[in-house]
Design a protein around this motif. Structure first.
Motif, PDB file in Angstrom:
ATOM      1  N   UNK A  20      91.668  43.423  14.668  1.00 34.99           N
ATOM      2  CA  UNK A  20      90.413  43.864  14.043  1.00 34.99           C
ATOM      3  C   UNK A  20      90.579  45.250  13.427  1.00 34.99           C
ATOM      4  N   UNK A  21      91.234  46.151  14.145  1.00 35.75           N
ATOM      5  CA  UNK A  21      91.474  47.498  13.608  1.00 35.75           C
ATOM      6  C   UNK A  21      92.369  47.422  12.369  1.00 35.75           C
ATOM      7  N   UNK A  22      93.398  46.593  12.417  1.00 39.24           N
ATOM      8  CA  UNK A  22      94.280  46.428  11.259  1.00 39.24           C
ATOM      9  C   UNK A  22      93.542  45.873  10.050  1.00 39.24           C
ATOM     10  N   UNK A  23      92.669  44.901  10.282  1.00 46.19           N
ATOM     11  CA  UNK A  23      91.889  44.333   9.176  1.00 46.19           C
ATOM     12  C   UNK A  23      90.931  45.369   8.605  1.00 46.19           C
ATOM     13  N   UNK A  24      90.317  46.148   9.467  1.00 42.06           N
ATOM     14  CA  UNK A  24      89.419  47.204   8.998  1.00 42.06           C
ATOM     15  C   UNK A  24      90.163  48.251   8.184  1.00 42.06           C
ATOM     16  N   UNK A  25      91.334  48.648   8.663  1.00 38.42           N
ATOM     17  CA  UNK A  25      92.149  49.616   7.931  1.00 38.42           C
ATOM     18  C   UNK A  25      92.576  49.063   6.570  1.00 38.42           C
ATOM     19  N   UNK A  26      93.022  47.804   6.554  1.00 41.17           N
ATOM     20  CA  UNK A  26      93.467  47.194   5.297  1.00 41.17           C
ATOM     21  C   UNK A  26      92.313  47.113   4.295  1.00 41.17           C
ATOM     22  N   UNK A  51      88.001  40.324  -1.112  1.00 46.49           N
ATOM     23  CA  UNK A  51      87.411  39.112  -0.544  1.00 46.49           C
ATOM     24  C   UNK A  51      88.236  38.554   0.598  1.00 46.49           C
ATOM     25  N   UNK A  52      89.541  38.506   0.415  1.00 48.33           N
ATOM     26  CA  UNK A  52      90.438  37.995   1.464  1.00 48.33           C
ATOM     27  C   UNK A  52      90.345  38.860   2.716  1.00 48.33           C
ATOM     28  N   UNK A  53      90.392  40.173   2.535  1.00 51.62           N
ATOM     29  CA  UNK A  53      90.372  41.072   3.683  1.00 51.62           C
ATOM     30  C   UNK A  53      89.010  41.105   4.365  1.00 51.62           C
ATOM     31  N   UNK A  54      87.932  41.044   3.587  1.00 51.29           N
ATOM     32  CA  UNK A  54      86.591  41.006   4.187  1.00 51.29           C
ATOM     33  C   UNK A  54      86.401  39.715   4.974  1.00 51.29           C
ATOM     34  N   UNK A  55      86.839  38.592   4.397  1.00 50.07           N
ATOM     35  CA  UNK A  55      86.729  37.311   5.106  1.00 50.07           C
ATOM     36  C   UNK A  55      87.577  37.327   6.373  1.00 50.07           C
ATOM     37  N   UNK A  71      94.561  33.055  13.203  1.00 47.28           N
ATOM     38  CA  UNK A  71      95.962  33.235  12.801  1.00 47.28           C
ATOM     39  C   UNK A  71      96.071  33.384  11.289  1.00 47.28           C
ATOM     40  N   UNK A  72      95.304  32.594  10.543  1.00 45.35           N
ATOM     41  CA  UNK A  72      95.295  32.722   9.081  1.00 45.35           C
ATOM     42  C   UNK A  72      94.817  34.122   8.682  1.00 45.35           C
ATOM     43  N   UNK A  73      93.789  34.619   9.354  1.00 46.33           N
ATOM     44  CA  UNK A  73      93.263  35.953   9.057  1.00 46.33           C
ATOM     45  C   UNK A  73      94.308  37.030   9.359  1.00 46.33           C
ATOM     46  N   UNK A  74      94.987  36.912  10.483  1.00 37.49           N
ATOM     47  CA  UNK A  74      96.016  37.890  10.848  1.00 37.49           C
ATOM     48  C   UNK A  74      97.158  37.865   9.838  1.00 37.49           C
ATOM     49  N   UNK A  75      97.562  36.686   9.400  1.00 46.33           N
ATOM     50  CA  UNK A  75      98.637  36.579   8.408  1.00 46.33           C
ATOM     51  C   UNK A  75      98.211  37.234   7.094  1.00 46.33           C
ATOM     52  N   UNK A  76      96.975  37.012   6.663  1.00 44.98           N
ATOM     53  CA  UNK A  76      96.491  37.615   5.415  1.00 44.98           C
ATOM     54  C   UNK A  76      96.506  39.139   5.509  1.00 44.98           C
TER      55      UNK A  76
END
Length: 96
Positions: A20-26, A51-55, A71-76
């Motif tokens: 979650x922190x990685x996605x927020x940072x990205x 869009x990809x990162x927000x999703x 897993x798809x979200x983490x890979x993105x």
């Protein structure tokens, strides 16, 4: 066996928090970049990455990092952080 169960649960919790922190940072990083930088390095456009990162962030918040969508979200997020982010930053560095 309780210690093993709680250790596994703790590891999963830590992995989900890191995801979650990685996605927020990205997502934060992508928002701050100029739109022209993405096509300049032959990557998807800025709105597509946003869009990809927000999703991905929404999926990670709702479902966690475990499971098919997680897993798809983490890979993105990993693709953005490992491939797109360095290339976008490289294009913006001043050349001497």
């Amino acid at each position: 066996m309780t210690n093993v169960d709680s250790l596994a649960g703790l590891i999963i919790l830590v992995l989900q928090i890191v995801a979650i922190v990685g996605a927020g940072f990205a997502l934060f990083h992508a928002v701050r970049q100029p739109s022209e930088a993405f096509p300049a390095v032959d990557k998807l456009t800025k709105p597509v990455w946003l869009g990809i990162l927000a999703a991905s962030l929404v999926v990670l918040l709702l479902f966690g990092a475990i499971g098919f969508l997680g897993i798809i979200a983490v890979v993105a997020v990993c693709v953005y952080l490992v491939d797109v982010r360095p290339r976008v930053e490289e294009v913006q560095r001043p050349r001497w």
